[in-house]
Design a protein around this motif. Structure first.
Motif, PDB file in Angstrom:
ATOM      1  N   LYS A  49      37.696  20.557  75.069  1.00  0.00           N
ATOM      2  CA  LYS A  49      36.773  20.871  76.164  1.00  0.00           C
ATOM      3  C   LYS A  49      35.620  21.740  75.674  1.00  0.00           C
ATOM      4  CE  LYS A  49      40.200  20.587  79.894  1.00  0.00           C
ATOM      5  NZ  LYS A  49      41.051  21.385  80.832  1.00  0.00           N
ATOM      6  N   ASN A  50      35.930  22.706  74.827  1.00  0.00           N
ATOM      7  CA  ASN A  50      34.881  23.590  74.307  1.00  0.00           C
ATOM      8  C   ASN A  50      33.877  22.840  73.437  1.00  0.00           C
ATOM      9  OD1 ASN A  50      36.038  25.792  75.583  1.00  0.00           O
ATOM     10  ND2 ASN A  50      37.212  26.439  73.790  1.00  0.00           N
ATOM     11  N   ASN A  51      34.312  21.735  72.864  1.00  0.00           N
ATOM     12  CA  ASN A  51      33.438  20.959  71.984  1.00  0.00           C
ATOM     13  C   ASN A  51      32.836  19.730  72.660  1.00  0.00           C
ATOM     14  OD1 ASN A  51      33.550  21.947  68.933  1.00  0.00           O
ATOM     15  ND2 ASN A  51      35.572  22.300  69.821  1.00  0.00           N
ATOM     16  N   LEU A  52      33.136  19.534  73.965  1.00  0.00           N
ATOM     17  CA  LEU A  52      32.671  18.330  74.663  1.00  0.00           C
ATOM     18  C   LEU A  52      31.146  18.160  74.645  1.00  0.00           C
ATOM     19  CD1 LEU A  52      34.824  17.571  77.838  1.00  0.00           C
ATOM     20  CD2 LEU A  52      34.611  16.274  75.721  1.00  0.00           C
ATOM     21  N   PRO A  53      30.357  19.206  74.897  1.00  0.00           N
ATOM     22  CA  PRO A  53      28.902  18.997  74.908  1.00  0.00           C
ATOM     23  C   PRO A  53      28.384  18.380  73.608  1.00  0.00           C
ATOM     24  CG  PRO A  53      29.427  21.119  75.880  1.00  0.00           C
ATOM     25  CD  PRO A  53      30.704  20.595  75.295  1.00  0.00           C
ATOM     26  N   ASP A  54      28.845  18.898  72.473  1.00  0.00           N
ATOM     27  CA  ASP A  54      28.396  18.357  71.191  1.00  0.00           C
ATOM     28  C   ASP A  54      28.939  16.951  70.960  1.00  0.00           C
ATOM     29  OD1 ASP A  54      26.930  20.593  70.560  1.00  0.00           O
ATOM     30  OD2 ASP A  54      28.539  21.543  69.406  1.00  0.00           O
ATOM     31  N   LEU A  55      30.196  16.732  71.355  1.00  0.00           N
ATOM     32  CA  LEU A  55      30.795  15.409  71.175  1.00  0.00           C
ATOM     33  C   LEU A  55      30.046  14.359  72.006  1.00  0.00           C
ATOM     34  CD1 LEU A  55      34.605  16.318  71.290  1.00  0.00           C
ATOM     35  CD2 LEU A  55      33.310  15.564  69.289  1.00  0.00           C
ATOM     36  N   GLU A  56      29.754  14.687  73.259  1.00  0.00           N
ATOM     37  CA  GLU A  56      29.054  13.738  74.133  1.00  0.00           C
ATOM     38  C   GLU A  56      27.644  13.453  73.599  1.00  0.00           C
ATOM     39  OE1 GLU A  56      31.224  14.535  78.432  1.00  0.00           O
ATOM     40  OE2 GLU A  56      29.417  15.688  77.920  1.00  0.00           O
ATOM     41  N   LYS A  57      27.003  14.483  73.057  1.00  0.00           N
ATOM     42  CA  LYS A  57      25.663  14.298  72.505  1.00  0.00           C
ATOM     43  C   LYS A  57      25.699  13.359  71.302  1.00  0.00           C
ATOM     44  CE  LYS A  57      21.773  16.887  70.545  1.00  0.00           C
ATOM     45  NZ  LYS A  57      21.264  18.248  70.184  1.00  0.00           N
ATOM     46  N   ASN A  58      26.681  13.553  70.422  1.00  0.00           N
ATOM     47  CA  ASN A  58      26.776  12.740  69.214  1.00  0.00           C
ATOM     48  C   ASN A  58      27.236  11.314  69.495  1.00  0.00           C
ATOM     49  OD1 ASN A  58      25.949  14.781  67.425  1.00  0.00           O
ATOM     50  ND2 ASN A  58      28.011  15.642  67.334  1.00  0.00           N
ATOM     51  N   ILE A  59      28.102  11.165  70.508  1.00  0.00           N
ATOM     52  CA  ILE A  59      28.609   9.829  70.840  1.00  0.00           C
ATOM     53  C   ILE A  59      27.635   9.086  71.748  1.00  0.00           C
ATOM     54  CG2 ILE A  59      30.467   8.608  72.087  1.00  0.00           C
ATOM     55  CD1 ILE A  59      32.383  10.764  71.018  1.00  0.00           C
ATOM     56  N   GLY A  60      26.898   9.831  72.565  1.00  0.00           N
ATOM     57  CA  GLY A  60      25.946   9.215  73.486  1.00  0.00           C
ATOM     58  C   GLY A  60      26.582   8.699  74.751  1.00  0.00           C
ATOM     59  N   ASP A  61      27.675   9.335  75.171  1.00  0.00           N
ATOM     60  CA  ASP A  61      28.364   8.899  76.393  1.00  0.00           C
ATOM     61  C   ASP A  61      29.169  10.074  76.934  1.00  0.00           C
ATOM     62  OD1 ASP A  61      29.302   7.338  78.452  1.00  0.00           O
ATOM     63  OD2 ASP A  61      30.199   5.792  77.170  1.00  0.00           O
ATOM     64  N   LYS A  62      29.493  10.002  78.225  1.00  0.00           N
ATOM     65  CA  LYS A  62      30.309  11.042  78.855  1.00  0.00           C
ATOM     66  C   LYS A  62      31.766  10.845  78.451  1.00  0.00           C
ATOM     67  CE  LYS A  62      31.614  12.967  83.380  1.00  0.00           C
ATOM     68  NZ  LYS A  62      31.475  14.352  82.887  1.00  0.00           N
ATOM     69  N   ILE A  63      32.458  11.952  78.223  1.00  0.00           N
ATOM     70  CA  ILE A  63      33.869  11.922  77.827  1.00  0.00           C
ATOM     71  C   ILE A  63      34.710  12.585  78.905  1.00  0.00           C
ATOM     72  CG2 ILE A  63      35.559  12.765  76.153  1.00  0.00           C
ATOM     73  CD1 ILE A  63      33.309  12.735  74.062  1.00  0.00           C
ATOM     74  N   THR A  64      35.801  11.931  79.279  1.00  0.00           N
ATOM     75  CA  THR A  64      36.759  12.516  80.219  1.00  0.00           C
ATOM     76  C   THR A  64      38.113  12.621  79.536  1.00  0.00           C
ATOM     77  OG1 THR A  64      35.601  11.523  82.095  1.00  0.00           O
ATOM     78  CG2 THR A  64      37.833  12.328  82.490  1.00  0.00           C
ATOM     79  N   LEU A  65      38.719  13.803  79.605  1.00  0.00           N
ATOM     80  CA  LEU A  65      40.025  14.054  79.002  1.00  0.00           C
ATOM     81  C   LEU A  65      41.126  13.881  80.045  1.00  0.00           C
ATOM     82  CD1 LEU A  65      39.137  17.299  77.002  1.00  0.00           C
ATOM     83  CD2 LEU A  65      39.148  14.952  76.150  1.00  0.00           C
ATOM     84  N   TYR A  66      42.216  13.246  79.650  1.00  0.00           N
ATOM     85  CA  TYR A  66      43.330  13.003  80.557  1.00  0.00           C
ATOM     86  C   TYR A  66      44.638  13.448  79.919  1.00  0.00           C
ATOM     87  CZ  TYR A  66      40.214   9.897  83.212  1.00  0.00           C
ATOM     88  OH  TYR A  66      39.168   9.389  83.955  1.00  0.00           O
TER      89      TYR A  66
END
Length: 310
Positions: free
Chosen positions: A21-38
């Motif tokens: 979760k703490n790394n989601l902003p960077d991950l979403e930026k690099n992947i180019g899509d929204k990420i949802t954790l389940y």
């Protein structure tokens, strides 16, 4: 939207979720899509509060793009290779990021699983109820009728992995064991039941057992080695190659060190495994992923045949 499923032992899951979760902003930026954790307990994936989420997610058409989960979960597919559900991205990632030598036998020739870490599973007993000289220090101790045995609920990955091992290695004794063993509660509840003396012996992951050793509890180290609960990274067929950066994050030193500190066996080659690797008999006798999954499937089938709830 990218779906990511995190289904690891509960004592590890919170830290790993927070880290992602703490790394989601960077991950979403690099992947180019929204990420949802389940997790398996989220409403979209939960089925009657069961820990088994893969089968229902296939039926609903919501299989996650990336899964970090217990390898035992794939007994829901039985034949993972022919399922056409999984990508070989794990194999390509393994070529770029080989696991440590001690876990090399867990490399998947089909490229569907990447073994991120292994959770060793241990027997433990109440030292006031059982004398050490009564033990063979073998998994056969679970078949001693003098001992009252408790496992977590049957649908828990821990119970499925150990039950699968016992059924395969001790086929003659296993049916009688199933009649008298109790499957109830969570791994932490099992520890409380044994520590209080309500039961003589129980089953949990090694880290929980080590933490409980000061409470009338001792670990029964089996000569055959710990039962393995491998935690694997798996990509859905058609998953974006960019999702490998999430694997990079989980293979980083911060998380891999944390896993080692918690008694798990990390895949990172530079992280210490402590002395638990001395009890790796099950690694030495590893028969491959197909055999592992088939054994869990046979345990599940046996459970259903006797009318037990999974």
């Amino acid at each position: 939207m990218i779906r990511i499923m995190i289904h690891t032992p509960v004592n590890l899951r919170g830290r790993m979720l927070d880290y992602l979760k703490n790394n989601l902003p960077d991950l979403e930026k690099n992947i180019g899509d929204k990420i949802t954790l389940y997790t398996p307990h989220d409403p979209e994936y939960s089925s009657n509060c069961s820990e088994e989420w893969l089968g229902p997610s296939i039926k609903k058409g919501i299989v996650p793009d990336l899964m970090l989960t217990h390898a035992s979960e794939f007994a829901a597919l039985r034949n993972r290779v022919e399922s056409a559900l999984l990508s070989d991205l794990a194999g390509r990632y393994a070529n770029e990021n080989p696991v440590r030598e001690e876990l090399n036998m867990l490399m998947d020739p089909h490229g569907l699983f990447y073994p991120l870490f292994v959770v060793p599973l241990a027997m433990f007993y109440n030292t006031k109820k059982i004398k050490e000289e009564e033990l063979k220090h073998s998994w056969a101790d679970l078949f001693n009728e003098k001992f009252k045995i408790i496992f977590p609920e049957r649908d828990k990955p821990l119970s499925r992995a150990v039950g699968a091992y016992l059924k395969h290695e001790f086929p003659e004794q296993f049916p009688e064991f199933e009649k008298r063993a109790v499957y109830e509660g969570s791994p932490t509840n099992v520890i409380k039941s044994v520590a209080s003396g309500e039961y003589d012996m129980g089953m949990t992951n090694l880290s929980f057992a080590l933490m409980a050793e000061s409470r009338n509890i001792s670990i029964n180290y089996p000569q055959e080695g710990f039962v393995l609960l491998p935690q694997v990274l798996v990509w859905k067929k058609g998953a974006d190659e960019k999702l490998k950066i999430i694997a990079d994050l989980l293979m980083g030193e911060e998380i891999q060190n944390y896993l080692s500190e918690q008694g798990a066996w990390p895949a990172h080659r530079g992280i210490p495994m402590h002395d638990t690797i001395a009890y790796n008999g099950r690694l030495k006798n590893w028969q491959g992923w197909e055999a592992y999954i088939e054994e869990v499937y046979e345990f599940d089938k046996f459970t259903c045949a006797i009318g037990g709830e999974k």
